[in-house]
Write a protein that holds these residues in place. Structure first.
Motif, PDB file in Angstrom:
ATOM      1  N   MET A 137       0.847  -1.190   0.000  1.00 30.50           N
ATOM      2  CA  MET A 137       0.000   0.000   0.000  1.00 30.50           C
ATOM      3  C   MET A 137       0.885   1.243   0.000  1.00 30.50           C
ATOM      4  N   TYR A 138       0.471   2.228  -0.771  1.00 34.23           N
ATOM      5  CA  TYR A 138       1.128   3.535  -0.654  1.00 34.23           C
ATOM      6  C   TYR A 138       0.336   4.337   0.351  1.00 34.23           C
ATOM      7  N   ASP A 139       0.944   4.623   1.466  1.00 33.26           N
ATOM      8  CA  ASP A 139       0.220   5.261   2.561  1.00 33.26           C
ATOM      9  C   ASP A 139       0.148   6.762   2.331  1.00 33.26           C
ATOM     10  N   VAL A 140      -0.636   7.152   1.341  1.00 30.23           N
ATOM     11  CA  VAL A 140      -0.853   8.573   1.085  1.00 30.23           C
ATOM     12  C   VAL A 140      -2.334   8.856   1.244  1.00 30.23           C
ATOM     13  N   GLU A 141      -2.711  10.075   1.034  1.00 31.85           N
ATOM     14  CA  GLU A 141      -4.145  10.416   1.160  1.00 31.85           C
ATOM     15  C   GLU A 141      -4.769  10.545  -0.215  1.00 31.85           C
ATOM     16  N   PRO A 168      -5.095   6.407   0.588  1.00 33.19           N
ATOM     17  CA  PRO A 168      -4.112   5.335   0.398  1.00 33.19           C
ATOM     18  C   PRO A 168      -4.346   4.593  -0.914  1.00 33.19           C
ATOM     19  N   VAL A 169      -3.248   4.210  -1.546  1.00 35.10           N
ATOM     20  CA  VAL A 169      -3.349   3.464  -2.795  1.00 35.10           C
ATOM     21  C   VAL A 169      -2.933   2.032  -2.521  1.00 35.10           C
ATOM     22  N   GLU A 170      -3.846   1.116  -2.745  1.00 42.03           N
ATOM     23  CA  GLU A 170      -3.467  -0.287  -2.575  1.00 42.03           C
ATOM     24  C   GLU A 170      -2.951  -0.774  -3.914  1.00 42.03           C
ATOM     25  N   ALA A 171      -1.664  -0.618  -4.106  1.00 36.53           N
ATOM     26  CA  ALA A 171      -1.083  -0.834  -5.426  1.00 36.53           C
ATOM     27  C   ALA A 171      -0.957  -2.319  -5.759  1.00 36.53           C
ATOM     28  N   VAL A 172      -0.705  -3.138  -4.760  1.00 33.79           N
ATOM     29  CA  VAL A 172      -0.636  -4.588  -4.981  1.00 33.79           C
ATOM     30  C   VAL A 172      -1.519  -5.255  -3.930  1.00 33.79           C
ATOM     31  N   GLU A 176      -1.648  -2.991 -17.924  1.00 36.06           N
ATOM     32  CA  GLU A 176      -1.478  -1.630 -18.401  1.00 36.06           C
ATOM     33  C   GLU A 176      -0.773  -0.763 -17.368  1.00 36.06           C
ATOM     34  N   SER A 177      -0.486   0.387 -17.798  1.00 34.98           N
ATOM     35  CA  SER A 177       0.280   1.291 -16.963  1.00 34.98           C
ATOM     36  C   SER A 177      -0.426   1.549 -15.634  1.00 34.98           C
ATOM     37  N   GLY A 178       0.318   1.506 -14.589  1.00 33.64           N
ATOM     38  CA  GLY A 178      -0.231   1.830 -13.287  1.00 33.64           C
ATOM     39  C   GLY A 178      -0.922   0.674 -12.602  1.00 33.64           C
ATOM     40  N   CYS A 179      -0.804  -0.527 -13.144  1.00 31.87           N
ATOM     41  CA  CYS A 179      -1.530  -1.627 -12.524  1.00 31.87           C
ATOM     42  C   CYS A 179      -0.765  -2.219 -11.357  1.00 31.87           C
ATOM     43  N   GLY A 180       0.458  -1.832 -11.162  1.00 30.67           N
ATOM     44  CA  GLY A 180       1.186  -2.298  -9.991  1.00 30.67           C
ATOM     45  C   GLY A 180       2.333  -3.238 -10.299  1.00 30.67           C
ATOM     46  N   LYS A 181       2.730  -3.315 -11.536  1.00 25.84           N
ATOM     47  CA  LYS A 181       3.813  -4.235 -11.907  1.00 25.84           C
ATOM     48  C   LYS A 181       5.108  -3.872 -11.188  1.00 25.84           C
ATOM     49  N   THR A 182       5.475  -2.625 -11.319  1.00 27.72           N
ATOM     50  CA  THR A 182       6.715  -2.190 -10.694  1.00 27.72           C
ATOM     51  C   THR A 182       6.638  -2.351  -9.189  1.00 27.72           C
ATOM     52  N   THR A 183       5.509  -1.963  -8.646  1.00 27.16           N
ATOM     53  CA  THR A 183       5.363  -2.055  -7.204  1.00 27.16           C
ATOM     54  C   THR A 183       5.556  -3.500  -6.732  1.00 27.16           C
ATOM     55  N   LEU A 184       5.009  -4.401  -7.453  1.00 29.26           N
ATOM     56  CA  LEU A 184       5.141  -5.803  -7.069  1.00 29.26           C
ATOM     57  C   LEU A 184       6.603  -6.251  -7.162  1.00 29.26           C
ATOM     58  N   PHE A 190      16.826  -2.211 -14.656  1.00 26.53           N
ATOM     59  CA  PHE A 190      15.779  -1.218 -14.432  1.00 26.53           C
ATOM     60  C   PHE A 190      15.187  -0.676 -15.717  1.00 26.53           C
ATOM     61  N   GLN A 191      13.988  -0.194 -15.533  1.00 25.35           N
ATOM     62  CA  GLN A 191      13.295   0.561 -16.557  1.00 25.35           C
ATOM     63  C   GLN A 191      14.187   1.748 -16.941  1.00 25.35           C
ATOM     64  N   GLY A 192      14.395   1.983 -18.210  1.00 23.83           N
ATOM     65  CA  GLY A 192      15.121   3.188 -18.603  1.00 23.83           C
ATOM     66  C   GLY A 192      16.579   3.184 -18.224  1.00 23.83           C
ATOM     67  N   ASP A 199      12.585  -4.726 -15.211  1.00 22.54           N
ATOM     68  CA  ASP A 199      11.421  -3.847 -15.293  1.00 22.54           C
ATOM     69  C   ASP A 199      11.493  -3.072 -16.597  1.00 22.54           C
ATOM     70  N   GLU A 200      10.703  -3.445 -17.550  1.00 23.46           N
ATOM     71  CA  GLU A 200      10.664  -2.799 -18.856  1.00 23.46           C
ATOM     72  C   GLU A 200      12.063  -2.474 -19.358  1.00 23.46           C
ATOM     73  N   PRO A 201      12.891  -3.495 -19.513  1.00 26.20           N
ATOM     74  CA  PRO A 201      14.291  -3.204 -19.858  1.00 26.20           C
ATOM     75  C   PRO A 201      14.470  -2.712 -21.277  1.00 26.20           C
ATOM     76  N   THR A 246       6.682  -5.887 -18.655  1.00 26.63           N
ATOM     77  CA  THR A 246       6.478  -4.982 -19.784  1.00 26.63           C
ATOM     78  C   THR A 246       4.986  -4.880 -20.016  1.00 26.63           C
ATOM     79  N   HIS A 247       4.594  -3.859 -20.744  1.00 29.42           N
ATOM     80  CA  HIS A 247       3.180  -3.869 -21.110  1.00 29.42           C
ATOM     81  C   HIS A 247       3.016  -4.263 -22.578  1.00 29.42           C
ATOM     82  N   ASP A 248       4.126  -4.624 -23.186  1.00 28.01           N
ATOM     83  CA  ASP A 248       4.065  -5.040 -24.575  1.00 28.01           C
ATOM     84  C   ASP A 248       3.781  -6.544 -24.606  1.00 28.01           C
TER      85      ASP A 248
END
Ligand SMILES: Nc1ncnc2c1ncn2[C@@H]1O[C@H](COP(=O)(O)OP(=O)(O)OP(=O)(O)O)[C@@H](O)[C@H]1O
Ligand SMILES: Nc1ncnc2c1ncn2[C@@H]1O[C@H](COP(=O)(O)OP(=O)(O)OP(=O)(O)O)[C@@H](O)[C@H]1O
Ligand SMILES: [Mg+2]
Ligand SMILES: [Mg+2]
Lengths: 371, 274, 272, 526, 325
Positions: B14-18, B20-24, B42-50, B101-103, B183-185, B216-218
């Motif tokens: 979880m990202y403990d922000v206001e 909170p985002v339960e990313a995974v 797709e983007s933002g689904c939590g791949k990196t977070t996981l 890493f990505q990038g 991560d998206e190498p 990757t999302h490809d």
């Protein structure tokens, strides 16, 4: 499975030559549009340094030219001011003085400008009315080491402390250390002379810890003895500390801000993922990158710092070029004024060159892309 | 000896922000030794977070709120990653699990030579190595990824994107880890370069036998290189199966939708309504 | 029926310290309204340079661009009316909209500049344009950061359409967008083109979408056209080795799994 | 002197507030040499006689055994002191005196004092110097010429600029010889063969501080022993700090004077000048601006206490005082009016002017503020306080482009100083004024001034004085505020024998030639 | 440019107006603006606020410490220090702002033009900027200021402005150069927008934060410059300001005699206005570079939740805390 076999040479191919008509391209050598690979670059960033050198020559020329015109725009005549100070000089004596100062010529401005340059190139800065008609170069050479020594030292110390401190504060963002930023910022918004006067009132007059000014004790003459060096350190302590206090804030804030930016970079995350100890990440990765803009602004702020010494020298009776300039301006001692201004500008330029070289070696990218 | 390398159970971040985002959310999967597991979504689904979360690389405000990640070491020892303290984790990282890493553009320290960045790894994790041993190891690594040992003294900006990514791979290989997370190498890279890198990854995997989590999302790309694919959506794994099954027989609606949003290079037209 | 001719254009960039770069070398092609040409090639092959020359953000070193037979003027009102007929959609919708201005500003500016409609109809026209790209009018006062990537790209398209151009240059319009949104934007472009008879130059490095979206495909390598022809011909039956290379590098699960049927190894390309 | 080393043997530190003096030059003739700025030249090179600018205003022969003027002061006869040696051992002779004055006469040395020597002759023991003009009013200028050794100076190509920094060049007859010169201080040690006898102080240090404030701090802390400076709040900040700290204020004939530009409005109207004279509070000048280091000048003749005996009987008790009523009456009589408390001149214009004093001259800066307020309150005049830098102020005073300035007077040791400084057109050369900044020009007065300077008859001098005093009283060409004293701050921790209030054999100002006299009188104290 | 999207539906007019001042909408900037506003008000209403005229003498109260009549005591001739400080505000504010306006206008013109153009014109302007950066400012000001006999406030401001524009121009140039190649500027060009509109409508708004920052920076520099010059006496005392008061105080030995009521208030006022301006700049910095914000507020917010923002290891909270809901 053959369809899946990309026809890409696996061996590194030499760079495609100009009329390369073949269709084999070296995937390794082509990145995105943003990158071009380079090979066999020289270790010394000649192009960058050359560009800077040109710029410095230009600045030097501009400074000398400004310097030439300034006194010619000022009101009042150096000789009459001198006469007034040394009352009752006869008119003939005045003419003699004018001749000595080269003020009696009726040459065109352009001819004067050429003369000015030719004198300058011969190292002839004229004579100072304010200092017993001694050559300006000699007058300045007496003061310059003190200014450069004290201000240079204090500035470098301040830069070092500020940068290291800023790195630590930035690294430990959100910790109690953050309070250092407003404190040092406050200190740097206090006018310098005020700080200096207060320091003297407290530490010299009341506590008597430090002498009230001057570069070394009465009756001493510069020599490489322990006693003399001790004197210089003792006398230089308050001025140096006040300069450091007054200028620390800027360096610290700049470094801390840069650290915060750098800390979000991927390579920091990579370093941590690599299992690097914190200390190594902080100094080897984060601070090493964050310091680059600091070095650049260090170069640029030197002019500002040198200006500040005028006030320091007044407050601490320190024998530097700043007070020399102020007195020369008030007394319309143009030769001295020009000389000091020129020397100040020159030292700023030299410091800039040093900072540039340091920058060029700290940041490998300048070795390729230029300023 | 089981052939599992990593068991992830009921893992949530979880990202403990206001707010909170339960990313995974409650992710379960097992990674086998030597396999390539694709992670798509797709983007933002939590791949990196996981991917970061399982090795506890995420920084605050991320918090692991539940679950366990057990690393089954080649020595037979099981390591519960959430139990490690900071120092243990520091030593564990890269030695057992490394990352690409990505990038790659920004993943290398711009002011240090790639050689020194590679040597860093040995200096910290293999303090016993001598200076010359380290250098030899670095040269060897650079040769393995076909960058060339003489590039040791280059700075990152002097290398093309593809070469940098190879250096990253070399770095990930340095300690011969059992798992490599990628991560998206290849997203920032040119198609041709991308293909070349992928080819190399699978080559190296065969040579060294590490497992890969490839993000990757490809999806078409993933289908080609993965043994198994996990499809993520809004923090959950909605489907995990072999690449072939995902392609030929997707179970989840979301997987189907994803698959249908890629035009086929050689398949019949009609996706884009002309 | 309008005709855009790109005739023997060469573009040389002079880069300080690096000498000269020939970004385009004798490139010619013709685009008709209602047509789509896909322009593919790897990074640095000169695709964007073509777009920049078409929009007159750069001028060719030699050769010329003609619209309906007349060379395009370099400046003045002639250039403006040319630009009115040819608009561009940029690759990155996050960067191509001014973060400071509202959606309305972006769509309205070309309307005002080219006096497309009388002043009092501006609002209606903005609404109509937003409608065309399937955006609600309520979005007009928002600023770019309040929009999703797909929405932004739609605004950029609406802006490009505002002056009712005859040609549209789309420089990798979906490469920065999320997979699920890409198709939507491409479909939108295709619809618009069908309805308005636009001539579209679709620039991409993604062979798959190029094939689906274009009538013709031009393959560019190091500033030169190496192959061109109908979309299916070029992609499915590439003649030139470079095209073949590109083709082989593009993932194609269909073929992959087809060729694999029976085999159980699911590993990647270079794996023999 | 370091405060810890008390008693005999301690050095005496003399301080100046002139900023760092970083260029070495021991040339006593150069106003801007380090020797002149620190004034250590005065203890190396001695003069023929010492003219006391204060106290009895007397002349003490010094390097000369006797000093004698003819009646109209155009001829000076001096007998050189015998048994005097230069500090390099060479004997001091009449030739050295001749050589010195001959340098001036021949023009080799610029005649900065305007001595105008026509002849120098050796007459037995004596040297006789003849001048083109009477030196009655310029005796000190002649007598205070530093005497230099011929055997060294004959080889100096340009005595105007030579810094004398070479080995063995800074040679004089004085009580101290140069020991060490550095950018921070200059040390001199006692001359063992000094003709004037044994010296109590073995070493003199000269130091210059950044400004008055720094100097005061040094005096208070004991870093410096002796100085001449205007110290604000001297009572609290210096005198109260140690009972051995002393201040000696020695009034001179000169005075801090308000000069008004007589050529232009508003000061071309004598009524306004008179009104100012009735309004300005001289006591405030002395008490507030000068903090007591001055004495008031109330006499309508403008002469201070020191010159009391030169005030003619008819003006004996004719003094100004602060009398606003009177001032307003004077103005009303002359046709001035007031409109909403603002003074309006007969032309119907509001009266306003500015007073200029260079920035940083803190006592007179204070006086400016005081004047502005007094005149605004008392007369309804809008006074602008103008503090230009020295250069701007200098140009304005010379060119007559000011309204009012505060300035010092030429000090001749008699009444002539005030009147020549305020009414003598001779100061205006090439339309540039060296004094008489208000450009007063009345042939009768000019003639009287010339008579006073050149005559050999006391009677004529007295008659001339009457003309001058009357003109000054009637015309109010300038308003002296308070005498301009010589100041000296010194402490008696290590040495006693300084001039005091009761024994003003010299001023306590260490930059005056009289310092040699003081140094010979100092004795170790405890 | 892929910052997490925040979709904030806002009513229309307010947004467009407000967005011009967005960089000031944070606690630090507001605190700074409040302090600055206070001094501006003092400057405007100096005549009303000051109990006395700054030059009015009170012979009965020389060197008086604070009393009910003189809240901040008196000077050596009995002037009221409070009144002097209040009146001195005017010079400081006027010169500070005037200098900053002049410097900012030059900086915008030179910086944006040299950033937008290319080739020798751009290089020339850039070299000019660098010359002004390198040449030591204070000595130059001293020399230039001494050319005027009694320089009025605006001349001092102009000199300070003429010497202080270079930093701003440099920053603006760099930013303009990067903006110039941004797609949205290219898009505007491709749409046929005229040059002046590209610069004023498309570019300037995006430079606003930098312009504001450079403006604030120049105000700070000008105020420090003014007070320093006044203190060393280059600027005549007729232009009353805090530096002048300190000049008097120092010349009259107030520091030595510890007459704090005389030297402390003006010094603290300078520092206060400096702090106010730095606060505003902190705010702008954080607006321009949101990462800077993370340091303070976010880190503290994290700490409240038991997280340390500097941890290199993800925190584990196995019993999920639901109090966030
Ligand atoms: N530091 C953070 N604070 C708050 N929310 C975050 C943070 N980092 C990521 N998120 C949110 O967590 C979710 C998952 O992000 P994550 O980066 O794992 O996605 P991803 O699948 O890797 O996406 P992409 O394909 O774009 O890389 C997203 O909704 C994102 O907005
Ligand atoms: N302004 C410029 N100055 C110098 N060289 C340039 C410039 N713009 C482009 N180039 C060069 O021209 C060549 C073609 O660039 P172009 O941008 O057209 O490629 P592209 O096919 O669009 O690549 P990508 O797919 O990465 O966008 C490249 O080698 C590039 O480095
Ligand atoms: Mg991601
Ligand atoms: Mg492109």
């Amino acid at each position: 499975m053959t369809a899946l076999q990309p026809q890409i040479p696996t061996e590194e191919a030499p760079l495609p030559s100009g009329d390369n008509n073949t269709d084999t391209i070296d995937a390794l050598e082509v990145g995105t549009t943003a990158t071009t690979a380079s090979k066999g670059h020289s270790r010394i960033p000649w192009r960058f340094l050359g560009g800077r050198a040109l710029f410095y020559l230009f600045t030097l020329w501009a400074a000398v030219t400004i310097n030439f015109f300034l006194p010619r725009m000022m009101k009042g005549d150096a000789v009459s001011a001198y006469l007034a100070r040394n009352r009752n000089i006869s008119p003939e004596a005045a003419d003699g003085l004018r001749a000595l100062l080269g003020l009696d010529t009726d040459k065109s401005l352009f001819e004067q400008y050429i003369d000015y340059w030719s004198h300058l190139l011969r190292g002839d800065l004229g004579v100072s009315l304010l200092h017993g008609l001694r050559p300006v170069a000699e007058v300045i050479s007496q003061s310059l080491p003190w200014t450069v020594g004290l201000v240079g030292f204090a500035t470098i110390v301040s830069f070092a402390i500020g940068t290291i401190g800023g790195a630590i504060v930035g690294w430990r963002r959100g910790s109690r250390l953050d309070a250092l930023i407003p404190i040092t910022t406050f200190l740097s918004t206090i006018p310098y002379f005020w700080l200096g006067l207060l320091a003297i009132a407290v530490f010299s007059v009341n506590l008597r810890w430090f002498p009230i000014g001057k570069a070394y004790g009465v009756g001493m003459s510069p020599e490489w003895t322990l006693e003399f060096i001790g004197q210089v350190l003792h006398h230089g302590f308050l001025p140096a500390v006040t300069i450091i206090i007054a200028s620390l804030g800027g360096w610290m804030l700049g470094m801390r801000n840069m650290m915060l930016t750098v800390l979000d970079e991927d390579y920091i995350m990579v370093a941590q993922a690599k299992g690097m100890p914190n200390r190594r990440v902080l100094w080897g990765y984060a601070a090493r990158n964050a310091v680059l803009p600091q070095v650049q602004s260090f170069a640029l702020s030197i002019g500002f710092i040198v200006g500040g010494t005028i006030v320091m020298e007044m407050v601490f009776s320190y024998p530097g070029v700043g007070k020399l300039l102020l007195d020369a301006t008030n007394a319309k001692d143009y030769a001295l004024m020009q000389g000091v201004f020129l020397v100040i500008t020159l030292s700023v330029l030299v410091a800039n060159v040093l900072a540039d070289v340091a920058y060029a070696f700290l940041d490998p990218r300048t070795r390729q892309t230029g300023a | 000896m089981s052939d599992a390398l990593l068991s992830v159970n009921n893992f949530s971040v979880m990202y403990d922000v206001e707010p909170p985002v339960e990313a995974v959310r409650n992710v379960d999967f097992t990674l086998r030794r030597g396999e390539i597991l694709g992670l798509a979504g797709e983007s933002g689904c939590g791949k990196t977070t996981l991917a970061y979360g399982i090795q506890r690389l995420l920084k605050a405000p991320a918090v692991i709120t539940s679950g366990s990640v057990v690393f089954h070491d080649g020595s037979g020892e099981d390591v519960e990653i959430s139990q490690l303290d900071v120092e243990e984790l520091r030593r564990f990282r890269w030695d057992k699990i490394s990352m690409v890493f990505q990038g790659a553009m920004n993943a290398l320290n711009p002011v240090a030579t790639i050689g020194s960045q590679l040597e860093d790894v040995y200096q910290v994790h293999r303090p016993a190595m001598s200076k010359s041993e380290r250098r030899d190891a670095v040269v060897e690594l650079l040769e393995i990824v076909k960058v060339g040992g003489e590039r040791r003294r280059s700075f990152p900006h002097e290398l093309s994107g593809g070469m940098r990514q190879r250096v990253m791979i070399a770095m990930a290989l340095a300690l011969r880890p059992q798992l490599m997370v990628m991560d998206e190498p290849t997203t920032a890279l040119d198609v041709l370069v991308q293909r070349e890198i992928l080819r190399q990854i699978s080559e190296l995997r065969h040579k060294f036998g590490f497992s890969v989590i490839f993000i990757t999302h490809d999806l078409p790309l993933l289908l080609e290189i993965s043994d198994r694919i996990a499809i993520m959506r809004e923090g959950e794994i909605v489907e995990i199966n072999t690449a072939e099954r995902i392609w030929s027989d997707p179970q989840d609606d979301y997987t189907k939708k994803l698959l249908s949003s890629f035009p086929r290079l050689t398949g019949e037209k009609g996706l884009v309504s002309r | 029926m309008s005709l855009l001719e790109f005739d023997a254009v060469t573009k040389i960039y002079t880069v300080r310290g690096a000498g000269q770069i020939k970004a385009l070398d004798d490139v010619s092609f013709t685009l008709e309204s209602g047509q789509t040409i896909g322009l593919v090639g790897q990074s640095g092959s000169g695709k964007s340079t073509i777009a920049k020359i078409l929009t007159q953000l750069e001028t060719p070193s030699s050769g010329e661009v003609r619209i309906d037979g007349t060379p395009i003027p370099r400046h003045g009102s002639g250039l403006r009316s040319y630009r009115q007929q040819l608009r561009m959609v940029f690759q990155d919708p996050f960067a191509s909209l001014n973060p400071y201005h509202s959606v309305r500003h972006h769509v309205e500016r070309p309307l005002r500049l080219d006096r497309v409609v009388p002043k009092d109809e501006l609002d209606d026209e903005v609404a109509r344009l937003l409608g065309r790209v399937r955006l609600p009018y309520s979005i007009a006062e928002r600023r770019p950061h309040e929009l999703s990537g797909g929405q932004r790209q739609r605004v950029a398209i609406a802006r490009a359409l505002a002056s009712r151009p005859k040609f549209l240059v789309a420089d990798e319009p979906v490469s920065m967008l999320d997979v699920s949104i890409r198709l939507g934007v491409l479909n939108l472009l295709a619809d618009l083109q069908r309805e308005e008879g636009l001539g579209v130059l679709y620039i991409t490095h993604d062979l798959a979408t190029a094939r689906h979206f274009s009538n013709e495909i031009i393959v560019l390598n190091q500033g030169r056209i190496v192959e061109s022809g109908s979309a299916d011909d070029v992609i499915l039956r590439p003649q030139h080795p470079y095209t073949q290379q590109l083709r082989a590098a593009s993932p194609d699960p269909e073929k992959f799994f087809a060729s694999m049927s029976g085999s159980s190894s699911g590993t990647a390309g270079g794996d023999r | 002197g370091a405060p810890e080393s008390t008693g005999s043997g301690a050095a005496l530190t003399i301080a100046k507030p002139d900023g760092a003096i970083t260029t070495e030059s021991h040339n006593p003739y150069l106003g801007d040499s380090s020797a002149s700025k620190y004034a250590y030249g005065k203890v190396i090179f001695e003069t023929l006689a010492l003219v006391n600018p204060t106290g009895d205003l007397g002349t003490t022969p010094w390097l000369a055994e006797s000093v004698e003027w003819n009646d109209d002061y155009t001829e000076l006869t001096v007998v050189p002191r015998s048994g005097v040696n230069w500090s390099d051992g060479t004997e001091f002779t009449a030739d050295d005196i001749v050589f010195t004055f001959d340098m001036i006469k021949s023009g080799k040395l610029t005649d900065t004092g305007g001595l105008n020597i026509t002849d120098i002759a050796v007459d037995g023991d004596a040297v006789k110097i003849t001048f083109g003009l009477s030196k009655f009013t310029a005796q000190a200028r002649v007598l205070h010429t530093p005497i230099v050794p011929e055997h060294i100076w004959k080889d100096i190509a340009d005595p105007n600029t030579d810094p004398l920094t070479g080995e063995g060049l800074a040679v004089g007859t004085g009580p101290y010889v140069l020991d060490n010169w550095s950018t921070e201080s200059v040390s001199l040690t006692a001359n063992p063969d000094y003709w004037g006898g044994e010296l109590a102080v073995p070493q003199l240090n000269y130091v210059s501080y950044g400004d008055n404030a720094a100097l005061t701090t040094a005096l208070v802390s004991g870093d410096a022993d002796w100085a001449q400076a205007f110290i604000p709040q001297i009572e609290d900040s210096y005198l109260a700090a140690d009972e051995k700290n002393n201040l000696l204020v020695s009034p001179t004939a000169g005075a801090g004077t308000l000069f008004m530009n007589l050529q232009e409005k508003p000061f071309n109207n004598v009524a306004l000048r008179q009104a100012l004279a009735w309004t300005i509070d001289r006591q405030a000048y002395v008490d507030v601006a000068r903090e007591g280091a001055s004495s008031v000048v109330w006499s309508k003749t403008g002469l201070g206490d020191l010159l009391d005996d030169e005030v003619l009987p008819e003006y004996k008790d004719d003094n100004y005082k602060v009398d606003i009523e009177k001032a307003r009456q004077v103005l009303t009589d002359a046709g001035y009016t007031w409109k909403s408390e603002k003074l309006i001149d007969p032309d119907g214009e509001a009266v306003s002017f500015s007073i200029s004093v260079p920035a940083g001259w803190s006592d007179w800066n204070t006086e400016q503020a005081l004047l502005a307020e007094e005149l605004k309150e008392g007369l309804g005049i809008d006074v602008k306080v103008d503090q230009p830098d020295w250069g701007g102020w200098d140009a304005a005073r010379q060119e007559g482009t000011f309204d009012a300035i505060i300035h010092w007077l030429e000090d001749t040791g008699n009444a002539y100083g005030l009147y020549t400084s305020t009414m003598d057109p001779k100061w205006i050369v090439d339309n540039k004024a060296q004094f008489n900044f208000g450009r007063f020009d009345d042939p009768k007065v000019t003639e009287a001034l010339n008579t006073y300077a050149n005559t050999s008859s006391d009677e004529e001098r007295k008659a001339a004085l009457a003309v001058m005093e009357k003109a000054f009283v009637d015309e109010v060409p300038a308003i002296p505020l308070g005498s301009h004293p010589l100041l000296g701050e010194y402490n008696t921790r290590n040495y006693v024998g300084f001039p005091t209030e009761d024994d003003q054999y010299a001023s306590a100002d260490p930059t005056q030639p009289g310092i040699v006299q003081i140094l010979t009188k100092l004795k170790p104290g405890n | 440019m892929t910052a997490p999207l925040t979709i904030v539906p806002t009513s229309t007019v307010r947004l467009r107006f407000g967005s011009a001042f967005a960089m000031f909408r944070n606690r630090k900037s507001i605190a700074g603006l409040v302090i600055l506003g206070f001094f501006v008000l003092v400057a405007i209403f100096a005549d009303v606020l000051a109990p006395y005229s700054p030059t009015q003498l009170d012979p009965g109260a020389r060197f008086s410490p604070p009393t009910p009549e003189h809240w901040l005591g008196t000077t050596h001739i009995g002037e009221d220090v409070l009144s002097q400080v209040i009146h001195g505000t005017r010079g400081v504010i006027v010169v500070g702002f005037l200098a900053a306006i002049i410097a900012t206008i030059i900086a915008i013109v030179v910086g944006v033009i040299s950033g937008y153009l290319s080739g020798w014109r751009s290089e020339g302007l850039s070299a000019l900027t660098n010359v002004f950066l390198v040449i030591p400012g204070l000595p130059l000001i001293i020399i230039v200021a001494s050319m005027f006999e009694d320089p009025p406030l605006w001349v001092i401001a102009a000199v300070l402005g003429l010497i202080g524009w270079a930093w701003g121009a440099r920053v603006l140039r760099a930013q303009t150069m990067s903006l110039r190649n941004r797609d949205f500027i290219q898009a505007a060009r491709a749409n046929g927008e005229p040059l002046h509109r590209i610069i004023t409508v498309e570019m300037l708004p995006n430079l606003m934060a930098l312009i504001a920052a450079s403006f604030v920076g120049t105000v700070t520099a000008a105020i420090l410059g003014l007070t320093t010059l006044s203190y060393i006496g280059v600027i005549p005392v007729t232009t009353y300001n805090w530096g002048t008061i300190l000049n008097w105080a120092s010349a009259q030995g107030a520091f030595r005699q510890n007459q704090w009521w005389w030297y402390l208030p003006p010094g603290l006022c300078i520092a206060a206005i400096g702090v106010a301006l730095s606060l505003i700049n902190f705010g702008i910095d954080e607006y321009v570079n949101p990462r800077l914000r993370s340091a303070g507020e976010r880190a503290r917010a994290m700490k409240k939740k038991g997280l340390n923002i500097n941890d290199t290891v993800t925190a584990v909270r196995t019993t999920p805390t639901n109090e966030a809901r």
